[in-house]
Design an enzyme around this catalytic site. Structure first.
Site, PDB file in Angstrom:
ATOM      1  N   ASP A  83       0.873  -1.173   0.000  1.00 36.75           N
ATOM      2  CA  ASP A  83       0.000   0.000   0.000  1.00 36.75           C
ATOM      3  C   ASP A  83       0.909   1.221   0.000  1.00 36.75           C
ATOM      4  O   ASP A  83       1.651   1.444   0.957  1.00 36.75           O
ATOM      5  CB  ASP A  83      -0.878  -0.038   1.253  1.00 36.75           C
ATOM      6  CG  ASP A  83      -1.835   1.145   1.351  1.00 36.75           C
ATOM      7  OD1 ASP A  83      -1.648   2.129   0.607  1.00 36.75           O
ATOM      8  OD2 ASP A  83      -2.752   1.088   2.185  1.00 36.75           O
ATOM      9  N   TYR A 175      -8.677  13.973  -8.715  1.00 36.16           N
ATOM     10  CA  TYR A 175      -7.772  13.168  -9.542  1.00 36.16           C
ATOM     11  C   TYR A 175      -6.903  14.063 -10.432  1.00 36.16           C
ATOM     12  O   TYR A 175      -5.701  13.828 -10.588  1.00 36.16           O
ATOM     13  CB  TYR A 175      -8.602  12.210 -10.389  1.00 36.16           C
ATOM     14  CG  TYR A 175      -7.784  11.196 -11.164  1.00 36.16           C
ATOM     15  CD1 TYR A 175      -7.033  10.229 -10.504  1.00 36.16           C
ATOM     16  CD2 TYR A 175      -7.787  11.192 -12.558  1.00 36.16           C
ATOM     17  CE1 TYR A 175      -6.299   9.290 -11.218  1.00 36.16           C
ATOM     18  CE2 TYR A 175      -7.061  10.258 -13.272  1.00 36.16           C
ATOM     19  CZ  TYR A 175      -6.315   9.311 -12.597  1.00 36.16           C
ATOM     20  OH  TYR A 175      -5.582   8.386 -13.297  1.00 36.16           O
ATOM     21  N   ALA A 208      -6.645   4.110 -21.683  1.00 35.10           N
ATOM     22  CA  ALA A 208      -6.050   2.793 -21.927  1.00 35.10           C
ATOM     23  C   ALA A 208      -7.072   1.737 -21.521  1.00 35.10           C
ATOM     24  O   ALA A 208      -7.515   1.704 -20.367  1.00 35.10           O
ATOM     25  CB  ALA A 208      -4.759   2.624 -21.136  1.00 35.10           C
TER      26      ALA A 208
END
Length: 267
Positions: A83, A175, A208
């Site tokens: 993580d 983001y 993608a």
């Protein structure tokens, strides 16, 4: 309104040319079927001595290691749950590379997205995306950079950014901010590490295609996103991986601090 773009065929997969011969590569977020997994495979095809890869999904990691070991040899692959929000786990991942003489190339692929308007986005949503996508990349850059310097090794770091770091998109403030931060981190880290002969670059993909994306994205939105692309289609994960491997190789020995768009959508 986006004009119709005829979908161009995907090119044939290109064989390896030993671009990473004898290198030890570490890749984060690589247990699925996306860009990270494609980078692991391409690095092995390009002659890497070993690839150490991570994710947060133990079962998928073990399955991926078993598959790759059968194809490329058990002595060339290692996996570990990692993580990237945990500094100790990042360090433990890099410790695995010491079995092969230490990391030469660090590929930072871990990131987390989501959709929420800034009017409704919570602190928790904002911080989680920033911690994984931006601060997680920072932790990996710092850890790899420290090891390169301690070992007097001219290593390479390649980060995964996104075209969204250059342009606005509804519901993507967290983001986009994180990926813009990855771009800035790449440029500044490159300057900090250049005196040690260490290169830091990033790729900036747009779309993608992989199974998880198809699962969480509507057909209509995928069709719209494909129409924004110059070739009228999404990239295959291996097409992005090819660029990351190129940046990791000696073919780009004078490139540092660059963010390379794997898309026509720079803005």
């Amino acid at each position: 309104m986006t004009s119709h773009r005829p979908e161009q065929p995907t090119p044939d997969y290109v064989a390896g040319h030993d671009l990473l011969r004898d290198k030890v590569v570490v890749v984060t977020a690589a247990a699925g079927a996306g860009i990270g997994a494609a980078v692991v495979r391409r690095a092995l095809e390009e002659g890497a001595q070993a690839v150490v890869f991570s994710d947060t999904h133990a079962r998928r990691l073990a399955e991926a290691e078993q598959t790759l070991a059968a194809e490329f040899g058990a002595g060339r692959v290692r996996q570990a749950v990692c993580d990237v929000t945990d500094e100790a786990q990042v360090g433990a991942l890099l410790d695995l590379a010491d079995e092969f003489g230490g990391v030469d190339i660090m590929i930072n692929n871990a990131g987390l997205g989501g959709t929420a308007s800034v009017l409704e986005m919570t602190d928790e949503q904002w911080l989680k995306v920033l911690d994984i996508t931006l601060t997680g990349t920072f932790r990996c850059v710092r850890a790899a950079g420290q090891r390169f310097v301690a070992g007097a090794k001219k290593g390479v770091i390649v980060n995964n950014a996104s075209v969204i770091g250059w342009r606005a998109q509804e519901g993507q403030a967290h983001y986009a901010a994180a990926k813009a931060g990855v771009m800035a981190l790449t440029r500044c880290s490159a300057i900090d590490l250049a005196p040690h002969g260490i290169r830091v670059n990033a790729v900036s993909p747009s779309l993608a295609m992989h199974p998880f994306l198809a699962k969480v994205t509507s057909d209509d939105l995928l069709a719209e996103l494909k129409q924004r692309e110059a070739f009228g289609r999404a990239a295959e994960p291996w097409e992005v991986a090819n660029v990351m491997v190129m940046l990791a190789s000696d073919y780009t020995s004078y490139m540092t601090g660059e963010v390379v768009a794997v898309s026509s959508q720079q803005a």
